[in-house]
Motif scaffolding. Sequence first.
Motif, short mmCIF file in Angstrom:
data_model
loop_
_atom_site.label_atom_id
_atom_site.label_comp_id
_atom_site.label_asym_id
_atom_site.label_seq_id
_atom_site.Cartn_x
_atom_site.Cartn_y
_atom_site.Cartn_z
N LYS A 1 0.81 -1.22 0.00
CA LYS A 1 0.00 0.00 0.00
C LYS A 1 0.85 1.27 0.00
CE LYS A 1 -3.93 -2.09 2.46
NZ LYS A 1 -4.77 -2.01 3.67
N GLN A 2 2.14 1.14 0.18
CA GLN A 2 2.99 2.33 0.18
C GLN A 2 2.92 3.01 -1.19
OE1 GLN A 2 6.96 1.51 1.62
NE2 GLN A 2 6.19 0.29 3.33
N ILE A 3 2.87 4.32 -1.19
CA ILE A 3 2.66 5.03 -2.44
C ILE A 3 3.84 4.90 -3.40
CG2 ILE A 3 1.07 6.69 -1.42
CD1 ILE A 3 3.32 8.72 -1.39
N ASN A 4 5.00 4.52 -2.89
CA ASN A 4 6.17 4.36 -3.76
C ASN A 4 6.46 2.90 -4.09
OD1 ASN A 4 7.03 3.46 -1.31
ND2 ASN A 4 8.83 4.80 -1.16
N PHE B 1 4.36 -14.17 -16.42
CA PHE B 1 5.04 -13.90 -15.16
C PHE B 1 5.69 -12.52 -15.29
CE2 PHE B 1 4.73 -18.44 -15.53
CZ PHE B 1 4.40 -18.87 -14.25
N VAL B 2 5.47 -11.66 -14.29
CA VAL B 2 5.85 -10.26 -14.40
C VAL B 2 6.79 -9.84 -13.29
CG1 VAL B 2 4.98 -7.88 -14.44
CG2 VAL B 2 3.62 -9.72 -15.47
N GLU B 3 7.88 -9.19 -13.67
CA GLU B 3 8.72 -8.46 -12.73
C GLU B 3 8.38 -6.98 -12.91
OE1 GLU B 3 11.01 -7.12 -9.86
OE2 GLU B 3 10.65 -9.25 -10.21
N SER B 4 7.81 -6.37 -11.87
CA SER B 4 7.32 -4.99 -11.93
C SER B 4 8.30 -4.02 -11.28
CB SER B 4 5.95 -4.91 -11.23
OG SER B 4 5.54 -3.56 -11.06
N LYS B 5 8.50 -2.90 -11.95
CA LYS B 5 9.34 -1.84 -11.38
C LYS B 5 8.61 -0.51 -11.48
CE LYS B 5 13.03 -4.47 -10.75
NZ LYS B 5 13.30 -4.95 -9.39
N PHE B 6 8.70 0.25 -10.39
CA PHE B 6 8.11 1.59 -10.37
C PHE B 6 9.25 2.61 -10.33
CE2 PHE B 6 5.14 4.52 -7.66
CZ PHE B 6 5.04 5.40 -8.72
N LEU B 7 9.70 3.00 -9.15
CA LEU B 7 10.73 4.03 -9.02
C LEU B 7 12.16 3.49 -8.96
CD1 LEU B 7 8.89 6.25 -6.41
CD2 LEU B 7 9.20 6.76 -8.83
N GLU B 8 12.29 2.18 -8.69
CA GLU B 8 13.62 1.59 -8.45
C GLU B 8 14.65 1.91 -9.55
OE1 GLU B 8 10.69 -1.57 -6.79
OE2 GLU B 8 10.78 -0.09 -8.41
N PRO B 9 14.29 1.82 -10.83
CA PRO B 9 15.31 2.06 -11.86
C PRO B 9 15.88 3.48 -11.85
CG PRO B 9 13.40 0.93 -12.79
CD PRO B 9 13.01 1.40 -11.43
N TYR B 10 15.22 4.39 -11.11
CA TYR B 10 15.64 5.78 -11.12
C TYR B 10 16.49 6.16 -9.92
CZ TYR B 10 12.15 5.63 -14.73
OH TYR B 10 11.45 5.27 -15.86
#
Length: 280
Positions: A60-63, A116-125
């Motif tokens: 649930k964390q926004i990041n 099968f999915v590996e999801s990334k949000f902010l990590e690559p940045y």
Amino acid sequence: MAKVSMKLFTDLLYDEYKHKNIATTVKNNPVYHVAPLVKLTKEQNYILTEGDGQTEDQYKQINSSTGLAVNYYKLLEELGAITDLVFENKIAKPLNKGGRFANLDVSYNRDGILYFVESKFLEPYYSGNETIKDSYIDVSKYPIEVEDNKEEWRKLFLQSTEFVYYNFSQLCRHLLALYRYTHGIKGSLYNGEKVVLQSVIWEMTPRFLNKLDQTNSNKMRKRIEQLQAEANKCQEIFSSFITNIGWNNMKFQTLHYNDMLDDIKSSKHYAEFCKRYFFD
């Protein structure tokens, strides 16, 4: 490697919400939570709140990249586009003994194909490609399922040194675990379906970039370009590798959430999803 803090991004996300009641304190640091757009099943909720490797309400964390995946794929499930949706799917251990299970953020069935999915949000940045552990280039530690092509796997893992930001190392581990899953490892539920491993990344949007100061905005624009170049390289390497070892029912795809919005456009939660993740 240009360093930008995760805290900077999290503060920008919180500033966008301006929900004063979503902040809690963990170890003297503020943590910001928002509820998922679509209610989870009991099983999904258990995995994401009490499962191995999870802290309470982490998704649930926004990041959270897990949170992004939960919201996107729950919308797809609600629309009836996918079935058998599982989060944090621990399919197999990549190596024969010891080590952790490969933990795929999402798995689902679509038109009879297993994804099968590996999801990334902010990590690559704010972070980069992991350093590969020695055990992954030691063929004596490889499982029996790859005995006939263990040298090819070793060469694949060695190529991780060619990546800076794109998490090639993690994807190699996932691919090896999926190979075991589809080649007779004990306990596998695989029944011969076509399989796709997807690396799905949120690409920083113009609206988000405009919230950064000029220096950080310029850094992120350069990183976006390098991430795309590394994603293209990863796609080429994995596709060639899969063909070379004769893995006929397997595909690999590099994608952006930004280019997958049409699939959820008919959802009643579409506008809120776009607002939450800065899609213009």
